[in-house]
Motif scaffolding. Sequence first.
Motif, short mmCIF file in Angstrom:
data_model
loop_
_atom_site.label_atom_id
_atom_site.label_comp_id
_atom_site.label_asym_id
_atom_site.label_seq_id
_atom_site.Cartn_x
_atom_site.Cartn_y
_atom_site.Cartn_z
N ASP B 108 0.82 -1.20 0.00
CA ASP B 108 0.00 0.00 0.00
C ASP B 108 0.86 1.26 0.00
N PHE B 109 1.96 1.22 0.76
CA PHE B 109 2.76 2.43 0.93
C PHE B 109 3.71 2.67 -0.24
N ALA B 110 4.41 1.61 -0.65
CA ALA B 110 5.45 1.80 -1.67
C ALA B 110 4.86 1.81 -3.08
N GLU B 111 3.69 1.22 -3.25
CA GLU B 111 3.01 1.18 -4.54
C GLU B 111 3.92 0.69 -5.65
N LEU B 112 4.62 -0.41 -5.39
CA LEU B 112 5.53 -0.94 -6.40
C LEU B 112 4.85 -1.98 -7.29
N GLY B 113 3.69 -2.46 -6.86
CA GLY B 113 2.95 -3.42 -7.67
C GLY B 113 3.77 -4.67 -7.94
N ILE B 137 9.38 2.03 8.09
CA ILE B 137 8.21 2.47 8.84
C ILE B 137 7.38 1.29 9.32
N ALA B 138 7.45 0.18 8.58
CA ALA B 138 6.68 -1.00 8.97
C ALA B 138 7.13 -1.52 10.33
N ILE B 139 8.36 -1.22 10.71
CA ILE B 139 8.85 -1.62 12.02
C ILE B 139 8.68 -0.43 12.96
N ASP B 154 8.25 11.54 -5.51
CA ASP B 154 7.40 12.55 -6.11
C ASP B 154 6.53 13.17 -5.01
N ALA B 155 5.70 14.13 -5.39
CA ALA B 155 4.95 14.89 -4.41
C ALA B 155 4.04 13.99 -3.57
N ARG B 156 3.43 13.03 -4.23
CA ARG B 156 2.49 12.14 -3.53
C ARG B 156 3.22 11.31 -2.46
N PHE B 157 4.43 10.83 -2.85
CA PHE B 157 5.21 10.02 -1.91
C PHE B 157 5.64 10.87 -0.72
N THR B 158 6.11 12.09 -1.01
CA THR B 158 6.54 12.98 0.07
C THR B 158 5.39 13.23 1.04
N ARG B 159 4.19 13.41 0.49
CA ARG B 159 3.03 13.67 1.34
C ARG B 159 2.73 12.47 2.23
N ARG B 160 2.83 11.28 1.65
CA ARG B 160 2.55 10.07 2.43
C ARG B 160 3.61 9.86 3.51
N CYS B 161 4.86 10.18 3.19
CA CYS B 161 5.92 10.06 4.20
C CYS B 161 5.61 10.97 5.37
N GLN B 162 5.24 12.20 5.04
CA GLN B 162 4.88 13.19 6.06
C GLN B 162 3.82 12.62 6.98
N GLU B 163 2.79 12.05 6.34
CA GLU B 163 1.64 11.55 7.07
C GLU B 163 2.04 10.40 8.00
N GLU B 167 2.99 12.55 11.30
CA GLU B 167 1.67 12.66 11.91
C GLU B 167 1.34 11.42 12.73
N LYS B 168 1.26 10.25 12.07
CA LYS B 168 0.89 9.03 12.80
C LYS B 168 1.93 8.65 13.84
N ARG B 169 3.21 8.91 13.54
CA ARG B 169 4.26 8.54 14.49
C ARG B 169 4.92 9.79 15.07
N GLY B 170 4.07 10.77 15.36
CA GLY B 170 4.58 12.06 15.84
C GLY B 170 5.30 11.99 17.18
N ASP B 171 5.05 10.91 17.95
CA ASP B 171 5.66 10.80 19.27
C ASP B 171 7.07 10.22 19.22
N ARG B 172 7.52 9.77 18.03
CA ARG B 172 8.84 9.13 17.95
C ARG B 172 9.94 10.19 17.80
#
Lengths: 260, 215
Positions: B108-113, B137-139, B154-163, B167-172
């Motif tokens: 889902d994350f890497a979208e390498l198919g 990130i999976a670990i 690309d922009a989409r990947f950068t956005r997902r990394c951010q997220e 965001e989800k792992r903001g406490d690390r």
Amino acid sequence: MTTLLQSFAVQGTVIWALILREMQTRYGRENIGFLWIVGEPIIFCAGVAILWTLIRPSHEHGLPMTAFVVTGYVPLTMWRHCVGRGVKAFEANGALLFHRHVTPLDILLARWVLEVAGTLLAGAIVAFGAIFLGFMEPPVDVGLLFLGLLFQMVFCLGCMMLIASASERSDLIEKFISAVMYLSIPLSGAFVMVSWIPEKYQWILLLSPSVQSIEMVRAGQFGPAGHAIYDVIYATWSIALLSLWGLSLTLRSRRFITVI
Amino acid sequence: MISCIDITHEYPAHGGRRRVLDHVNFDLEPGQKLGILGRNGAGKSTLVRIIGGVEIPTAGEVRRSMSVSWPLAFSGAFQGSLSGIDNLRFICRIYNLDYDSTRAFVDDFAELGRQLGEPVKTYSSGMRARLAFALTIAIEFDCYLIDEVIMVGDARFTRRCQEELFEKRGDRSIILVSHEMNFIRTVCDSAAVIHNSHFTMCDSVADAISFYDSL
């Protein structure tokens, strides 16, 4: 105590993962895939056994040729494969050291398990085949035969740790190793028995741990008829000393490995 | 916490030795996001590799009381001759992760198919970075070490990394090496500069950036 057990469990997991990975990288999934780990030594051992049975007299010094070749060639193959896989083993697996709980020792143990299991299985298959076809008698003393193999296995691990650490510290080792391995075949005891050579030179052969363990294997195979000469005490401490030296070098080798 | 204690590192160079890091001392608290700035070749990546345990310092010690990721960079962590899937399997085994759920996350994350089944050495640098990022990130590490790598996507990947990371792992905790000052400014809460093999922890991110700009 629990932490010690836990770290052994982690190491076990890591070694198992390394074994599976090694099987994939070396043999891939083409044709019989990882079964080549046994297939490769079988080709060697069976080939040499068949060739020697065909071209040499059926008995040498009263010992049947096929059994003599199999009992010598299997431990020799184990040693050659282990040492060969030890050379530059850390460099080849450098990327794995990216993961902090993968250690140089794990890399060697994984390779050692694979080589030993491969040659032992191959040896068993060739021996069973030869016995089944009537070219070889079953061993007289299986326990002694296995003791000899056990000594050889530990000796292989010791050599592997030494060579792996030494080849990481100096490139010269890599250049010399194949010549040294070839020249040391007479000292392996694979193609000669100690009792065949004049008594005053026997001590030279008996210095070699490999001679000691192959003599034990043959004492197990042929019984008293083999006239095997070995010293379990010397074999134990020489192999233990060698392995400890190799282990200490391996544990201190991380610094010399460049991870790319 | 991660404590770097008197870390000194030297490389052999031109018959002598070149000191890239000279007595580096600092602590990283849980949740802290530290940016490391410096010119090319200043020793930023070396420091991150030492913290990650990939490189052993000439002298000094790293104490880790939290789990630390491997350095997420352009190279390393993968066996090029193996497929993405086999690399994934290996990492699942050594980190005791469930294969199926990790595979689903990486897909889902890497979208390498279907490319995931091909050897990693055939990947483009963007694809490699996506896979490396997904696997790291999976670990669930307490601290992630990130060396430049976010910037290749690309922009989409950068956005997902951010997220996923901020965001989800903001406490690390995060240690981030980058030349992208805007990124450092938005993401980090502290920053340090490495210059002439000295590590200087700055009072604020803005101070660090102005120090870096003056170099």
